[in-house]
Design a protein around this motif. Structure first.
Motif, PDB file in Angstrom:
ATOM      1  N   TYR A   1      -3.759   2.466  -2.339  1.00 48.20           N
ATOM      2  CA  TYR A   1      -4.544   1.249  -2.991  1.00 48.20           C
ATOM      3  C   TYR A   1      -3.733   0.077  -2.521  1.00 48.20           C
ATOM      4  CZ  TYR A   1      -8.061  -0.735  -5.799  1.00 48.20           C
ATOM      5  OH  TYR A   1      -9.067  -1.755  -6.121  1.00 48.20           O
ATOM      6  N   ASN A   2      -4.307  -1.056  -2.156  1.00 49.81           N
ATOM      7  CA  ASN A   2      -3.500  -2.108  -1.645  1.00 49.81           C
ATOM      8  C   ASN A   2      -3.399  -3.109  -2.990  1.00 49.81           C
ATOM      9  OD1 ASN A   2      -2.311  -3.865   0.344  1.00 49.81           O
ATOM     10  ND2 ASN A   2      -4.240  -4.965   0.581  1.00 49.81           N
TER      11      ASN A   2
ATOM     12  N   ASN B   1      -6.905  -5.780  -8.642  1.00 50.29           N
ATOM     13  CA  ASN B   1      -8.141  -6.353  -8.243  1.00 50.29           C
ATOM     14  C   ASN B   1      -8.159  -7.636  -8.552  1.00 50.29           C
ATOM     15  OD1 ASN B   1      -9.680  -4.380  -7.031  1.00 50.29           O
ATOM     16  ND2 ASN B   1     -10.788  -3.822  -8.804  1.00 50.29           N
TER      17      ASN B   1
ATOM     18  N   LYS C   1     -11.870   9.726 -11.033  1.00 57.04           N
ATOM     19  CA  LYS C   1     -11.507   8.339 -10.272  1.00 57.04           C
ATOM     20  C   LYS C   1      -9.884   8.109 -10.820  1.00 57.04           C
ATOM     21  CE  LYS C   1     -15.966   5.961 -11.212  1.00 57.04           C
ATOM     22  NZ  LYS C   1     -16.583   6.859 -12.336  1.00 57.04           N
TER      23      LYS C   1
ATOM     24  N   SER D   1       0.823  -1.124  -0.076  1.00 58.25           N
ATOM     25  CA  SER D   1      -0.019  -0.136   0.084  1.00 58.25           C
ATOM     26  C   SER D   1       0.843   1.322   0.110  1.00 58.25           C
ATOM     27  CB  SER D   1      -0.973   0.109   1.297  1.00 58.25           C
ATOM     28  OG  SER D   1      -1.702   1.039   1.331  1.00 58.25           O
TER      29      SER D   1
ATOM     30  N   TYR E   1      -8.858   4.585  -3.638  1.00 60.19           N
ATOM     31  CA  TYR E   1     -10.303   4.171  -3.352  1.00 60.19           C
ATOM     32  C   TYR E   1     -11.418   5.347  -3.233  1.00 60.19           C
ATOM     33  CZ  TYR E   1      -7.787  -0.100  -1.217  1.00 60.19           C
ATOM     34  OH  TYR E   1      -7.339  -1.229  -1.299  1.00 60.19           O
ATOM     35  N   TYR E   2     -11.062   6.336  -2.836  1.00 56.03           N
ATOM     36  CA  TYR E   2     -12.330   7.259  -2.774  1.00 56.03           C
ATOM     37  C   TYR E   2     -12.104   8.658  -2.671  1.00 56.03           C
ATOM     38  CZ  TYR E   2     -16.188   9.866  -0.726  1.00 56.03           C
ATOM     39  OH  TYR E   2     -16.989  10.971  -0.441  1.00 56.03           O
TER      40      TYR E   2
END
Length: 560
Positions: free
Chosen positions: A125-126, A149, A300, A114, A305-306
């Motif tokens: 982000y992981n 992902n 994005k 991360s 993540y957000y």
């Protein structure tokens, strides 16, 4: 030579298994012990009985837990073991973390990572993969590649184990910069995409589409004349929501046609931007700063993540220390709005302010905090109808006063605290259903006897809550006593609390809580703790039962 081969073998093993570890300095590993084992084991027993209600816990419970840590050449392998009357498990979190060995200015990443290089590109982000960071002199270099992902197929056979379906996503990121941590310029780049073949025939209802993303960001930080600090981050994100949509092959981008070689462009692609900057002045006794942030709607990045999107805000903040730092004053004021693309029906404006003051000496202290959050609506594409206009303000006020006197033989400590929360609706059409407020106060007193290890504490609580449908009051005292014995190896505590509740000025009942706790340190590595707690609820509400519960527990711990 044999020693070096052992170290390399351990490093290779950790890369394969993605072993959890913090960044390690390889230059120190040769001097570390080859293998060590540490951790903690515990055994817990519990009982439970109730009257007036069905049992909410098992009458008897047990728990055996362990957290051993195996360390090989300074790198830790944590394990977790749990055996109880409700579950049994053995867990080793090798699949969740990674290793980052460091040698001088070179760091290598492997396994789960991360990493944050920029708030708008790669930001925590992981991912599962590897990379490298190098900082020779003032150069700031980095590169990572991995799986962002894991493919998760749709499944309706086990609805309780439902997981949101997703395509397998892989990507890479790079950083090129120059400077130091205090003064630098960094350029970051991220490219990631979904594999449409990683899931077979996803349903239309899932809304799942294979996406692709290209993000470029510039980040700067400068310390000017020792007192001024300027920071800025700007990023542009080219995001294609559906790689399988019809591609615009004849779409002319002018001087940017080279982007077609980097990312799939079609009618689902959009270019969005985000930016933030801050300028502050820091002196010995005061500071002041201004901030600005603007993020396009639906911005994005596959490396974060957000984001709070469709927002533009301005903030001013500052603080000052007075009376030899005994008095601290801080405050901020911010203005925020959405609909920055001017394509929504309404535009919301928010005002956010806060102020705090604290004064502290060795015997006396006082704190005051105030925050306010207000929101109003103006017309966007359509005019705002007064009946539905949003115009609200939230207030939050906290205060605390403390006073202490005494010496090492006997001490007294008084604390008075209060809190006020209020929602004020400025629209008289909706205020009757939405307004609310609550007030609470607490007065506590503690008495300590330093030499004997005896302490006594008491509290008095009072809370009033008002909403459109009910007015509630809660109040009651509590008292406790504690004693340390056997050179502080034995600690005993007891407490009892009473709380009365009134709803709309009618007696709704009361609750009594009591507990006894004792702990004894058997040695440097072993301890024992026992607790007995009792709860008695006397309800005057016909819809709620009166009941009582009795719990006990015994736990043993061993550290090695």
């Amino acid at each position: 030579m044999k020693h070096l081969i052992n170290v390399l073998w351990v490093l290779m093993l950790m890369v394969v298994l993605a072993i959890p570890a913090r960044a390690q300095d390889v230059s120190k590993m040769a001097n570390a012990q080859p293998v060590t084992i540490s951790g903690q084991f515990g055994l817990g027993l519990g009982t439970y009985t109730s009257s007036g209600i069905d049992n909410r816990e098992h009458p008897f419970s047990y728990l055996l837990s362990g957290a051993p840590v195996l360390t090989v050449y300074g790198i830790s392998f944590p394990f977790s073991v749990v055996v109880s009357d409700q579950q049994r498990g053995f867990r080793q979190p090798f699949n969740q973390y990674g290793i980052s060995p460091q040698y001088k200015w070179l760091t290598v990443h492997a396994g789960w990572q991360s990493i944050t290089w920029s708030p708008f590109t790669l930001s925590g982000y992981n991912f599962l993969g590897g990379g490298i960071e190098a900082n020779p002199g003032k150069l700031r270099l980095g590169f990572i590649y991995g799986r962002f992902n894991k493919a998760i197929a749709e499944s309706s056979s086990e609805p309780l184990l439902f997981q949101t379906p997703s395509y397998s996503r892989s990507g890479y990121a790079a950083k090129l910069g120059y400077g130091t941590e205090q003064n630098h310029v960094d350029i970051t780049f991220l490219k990631a995409k979904d594999d449409p073949n990683s899931i077979q025939n996803p349903s239309i209802l899932s809304g799942l589409q294979p996406a692709e993303n290209l993000v470029v960001g510039i980040g700067t930080k400068f310390l000017i004349a020792k007192h001024f600090r300027w920071e800025a981050d700007v990023a542009g994100s080219l995001y294609t929501r559906n790689r399988l949509s019809d591609t615009l092959r004849d779409f002319d981008l002018g001087g940017f046609n080279f982007l077609k070689n980097w990312i799939t462009l079609n009618n689902s692609s959009q270019l969005l931007t985000a930016a933030q900057t801050a300028l502050s002045y820091q002196n010995n006794n005061y500071n002041i700063g201004i901030q600005y942030k603007r993020v396009d709607p639906d911005f994005k990045s596959m490396g974060a993540y957000y984001f709070e999107t469709d927002v533009a805000n301005y903030t001013v903040n500052g603080g000052i220390s007075l009376l030899k730092n005994q008095l601290q004053l801080n405050g901020s004021l911010g203005f925020q709005q959405d609909n920055i693309a001017h394509d929504l029906m309404y535009t919301s404006h928010r005002t956010i302010s806060s102020f705090s003051a604290s004064y502290n000496t060795s015997k006396f202290g006082a704190d005051f905090r105030f925050s306010n959050y207000g929101i109003t609506q103006d017309r966007g594409l359509n005019p705002v109808i007064d009946t539905f206009r949003v115009a609200r303000t939230n207030y939050n006020v906290n205060g605390l006063i403390r006073y202490m006197l005494g010496d090492s033989v006997i001490s007294h400590n008084f604390i008075l605290s209060g809190n006020l929360q209020s929602l004020v609706d400025l629209n008289h059409f909706t205020s009757g259903q939405s307004e609310s407020n609550s007030k609470s106060a607490n007065l506590s007193y503690s008495l300590g006897f330093g030499k004997s290890g005896l302490s006594i504490n008491s509290n008095l609580n009072y809370t009033v809550a008002q909403i459109s449908t009910m007015h509630t009051r809660l109040f009651g005292p509590s008292i406790g006593i504690g004693q340390q014995l056997d050179k502080n190896r034995l600690m005993l505590n007891a407490n009892i609390a009473y709380q009365q509740q009134h709803n709309d000025d009618k007696d709704a009942g009361n609750v009594i809580n009591a507990y006894l706790n004792g702990s004894y340190r058997l040695g440097k590595r072993d301890g024992i703790t026992t607790t007995i707690s009792y709860l008695k609820s006397n309800s005057k509400d016909a819809t709620l039962p009166s009941f009582s519960e009795l719990r006990s527990s015994l736990s043993l711990t061993h550290t090695f």
